[in-house]
Motif scaffolding. Sequence first.
Motif, mmCIF file in Angstrom:
data_model
loop_
_atom_site.group_PDB
_atom_site.id
_atom_site.type_symbol
_atom_site.label_atom_id
_atom_site.label_comp_id
_atom_site.label_asym_id
_atom_site.label_seq_id
_atom_site.Cartn_x
_atom_site.Cartn_y
_atom_site.Cartn_z
ATOM 1 N N GLY A 1 0.805 -1.186 0.000
ATOM 2 C CA GLY A 1 0.000 0.000 0.000
ATOM 3 C C GLY A 1 0.848 1.249 0.000
ATOM 4 O O GLY A 1 2.065 1.194 -0.030
ATOM 5 N N MET A 2 0.185 2.376 0.060
ATOM 6 C CA MET A 2 0.841 3.674 0.024
ATOM 7 C C MET A 2 0.364 4.530 1.193
ATOM 8 O O MET A 2 -0.748 4.352 1.679
ATOM 9 C CB MET A 2 0.532 4.408 -1.281
ATOM 10 N N VAL A 3 1.213 5.459 1.612
ATOM 11 C CA VAL A 3 0.853 6.455 2.607
ATOM 12 C C VAL A 3 1.015 7.818 1.941
ATOM 13 O O VAL A 3 2.070 8.118 1.381
ATOM 14 C CB VAL A 3 1.744 6.371 3.870
ATOM 15 N N HIS A 4 -0.042 8.614 1.990
ATOM 16 C CA HIS A 4 -0.057 9.952 1.392
ATOM 17 C C HIS A 4 -0.049 10.982 2.510
ATOM 18 O O HIS A 4 -0.782 10.863 3.480
ATOM 19 C CB HIS A 4 -1.328 10.113 0.552
ATOM 20 N N ARG A 5 0.801 12.015 2.382
ATOM 21 C CA ARG A 5 0.776 13.183 3.265
ATOM 22 C C ARG A 5 0.870 14.416 2.380
ATOM 23 O O ARG A 5 1.536 14.396 1.349
ATOM 24 C CB ARG A 5 1.959 13.177 4.238
ATOM 25 N N ASP A 6 0.185 15.493 2.803
ATOM 26 C CA ASP A 6 0.211 16.681 1.952
ATOM 27 C C ASP A 6 0.157 17.989 2.741
ATOM 28 O O ASP A 6 0.024 17.988 3.967
ATOM 29 C CB ASP A 6 -0.916 16.625 0.911
ATOM 30 N N SER A 7 0.272 19.091 2.010
ATOM 31 C CA SER A 7 0.293 20.424 2.608
ATOM 32 C C SER A 7 -1.064 20.866 3.143
ATOM 33 O O SER A 7 -1.148 21.897 3.809
ATOM 34 C CB SER A 7 0.804 21.446 1.580
ATOM 35 N N LEU A 8 -2.117 20.102 2.894
ATOM 36 C CA LEU A 8 -3.436 20.397 3.458
ATOM 37 C C LEU A 8 -3.593 19.763 4.841
ATOM 38 O O LEU A 8 -4.602 19.948 5.504
ATOM 39 C CB LEU A 8 -4.549 19.878 2.547
ATOM 40 N N GLY A 9 -2.597 18.975 5.260
ATOM 41 C CA GLY A 9 -2.663 18.294 6.548
ATOM 42 C C GLY A 9 -3.307 16.927 6.471
ATOM 43 O O GLY A 9 -3.584 16.298 7.488
ATOM 44 N N ILE A 10 -3.532 16.435 5.268
ATOM 45 C CA ILE A 10 -4.157 15.127 5.079
ATOM 46 C C ILE A 10 -3.086 14.044 5.128
ATOM 47 O O ILE A 10 -2.040 14.162 4.499
ATOM 48 C CB ILE A 10 -4.904 15.062 3.730
ATOM 49 N N LYS A 11 -3.348 12.994 5.898
ATOM 50 C CA LYS A 11 -2.510 11.794 5.884
ATOM 51 C C LYS A 11 -3.459 10.616 5.745
ATOM 52 O O LYS A 11 -4.408 10.485 6.510
ATOM 53 C CB LYS A 11 -1.696 11.653 7.166
ATOM 54 N N GLN A 12 -3.229 9.792 4.734
ATOM 55 C CA GLN A 12 -4.110 8.655 4.488
ATOM 56 C C GLN A 12 -3.320 7.499 3.907
ATOM 57 O O GLN A 12 -2.323 7.689 3.218
ATOM 58 C CB GLN A 12 -5.268 9.047 3.567
ATOM 59 N N HIS A 36 2.694 17.247 -1.956
ATOM 60 C CA HIS A 36 2.368 15.949 -1.365
ATOM 61 C C HIS A 36 3.504 14.970 -1.574
ATOM 62 O O HIS A 36 4.408 15.192 -2.372
ATOM 63 C CB HIS A 36 1.066 15.393 -1.965
ATOM 64 N N GLU A 37 3.434 13.894 -0.807
ATOM 65 C CA GLU A 37 4.382 12.801 -0.974
ATOM 66 C C GLU A 37 3.628 11.490 -0.903
ATOM 67 O O GLU A 37 2.604 11.390 -0.229
ATOM 68 C CB GLU A 37 5.475 12.843 0.101
ATOM 69 N N GLU A 38 4.121 10.515 -1.615
ATOM 70 C CA GLU A 38 3.593 9.157 -1.589
ATOM 71 C C GLU A 38 4.745 8.250 -1.182
ATOM 72 O O GLU A 38 5.778 8.233 -1.832
ATOM 73 C CB GLU A 38 3.077 8.735 -2.974
ATOM 74 N N MET A 39 4.558 7.527 -0.105
ATOM 75 C CA MET A 39 5.585 6.614 0.383
ATOM 76 C C MET A 39 4.988 5.208 0.492
ATOM 77 O O MET A 39 3.793 5.059 0.720
ATOM 78 C CB MET A 39 6.087 7.059 1.763
ATOM 79 N N TRP A 40 5.825 4.186 0.335
ATOM 80 C CA TRP A 40 5.344 2.819 0.509
ATOM 81 C C TRP A 40 4.909 2.612 1.946
ATOM 82 O O TRP A 40 5.576 3.046 2.878
ATOM 83 C CB TRP A 40 6.428 1.805 0.134
ATOM 84 N N ASP A 41 3.782 1.965 2.126
ATOM 85 C CA ASP A 41 3.280 1.581 3.446
ATOM 86 C C ASP A 41 4.097 0.370 3.878
ATOM 87 O O ASP A 41 4.021 -0.683 3.248
ATOM 88 C CB ASP A 41 1.790 1.235 3.343
ATOM 89 N N ILE A 42 4.878 0.515 4.923
ATOM 90 C CA ILE A 42 5.802 -0.561 5.291
ATOM 91 C C ILE A 42 5.281 -1.449 6.420
ATOM 92 O O ILE A 42 6.024 -2.221 6.993
ATOM 93 C CB ILE A 42 7.191 0.005 5.662
ATOM 94 N N GLU A 43 3.993 -1.346 6.729
ATOM 95 C CA GLU A 43 3.408 -2.218 7.745
ATOM 96 C C GLU A 43 3.135 -3.593 7.143
ATOM 97 O O GLU A 43 2.621 -3.701 6.036
ATOM 98 C CB GLU A 43 2.094 -1.622 8.260
#
Length: 121
Positions: A1-12, A36-43
Amino acid sequence: GMVHRDSLGIKQSYGAEKRHDSKHVQWLTAGAGIQHEEMWDIEPDTQDEGKLLWSSSQELYQLWINMPSDYKMSKPNAELLEAYPVASSTSSSTIPDNTTPVVKENNDATTTTVVAGIYKG
């Protein structure tokens, strides 16, 4: 999966794994601007807990759709879309918002996920 974080304060988090509850597509509207950034979900998934190597069936695609000029300076937004199984004969007017229709045909041999547009339209 992916983890998204952005300048609007959204993390999903989103992806194909069961822990993401069918939230498998992110719809990002850049509009007037967003960082924004998209990072691999490492869980690890449940079946991989305690293992050195984890299984993964992830594929990542990014599709960029050019917005009509009237919408280019709209408010930026990021939302997760949920898979929604439908029959190939289902009318698009009956599909809930914030979902991606998933159509199975040919005795489930073919699966089509509609991210934008209309199926067989």
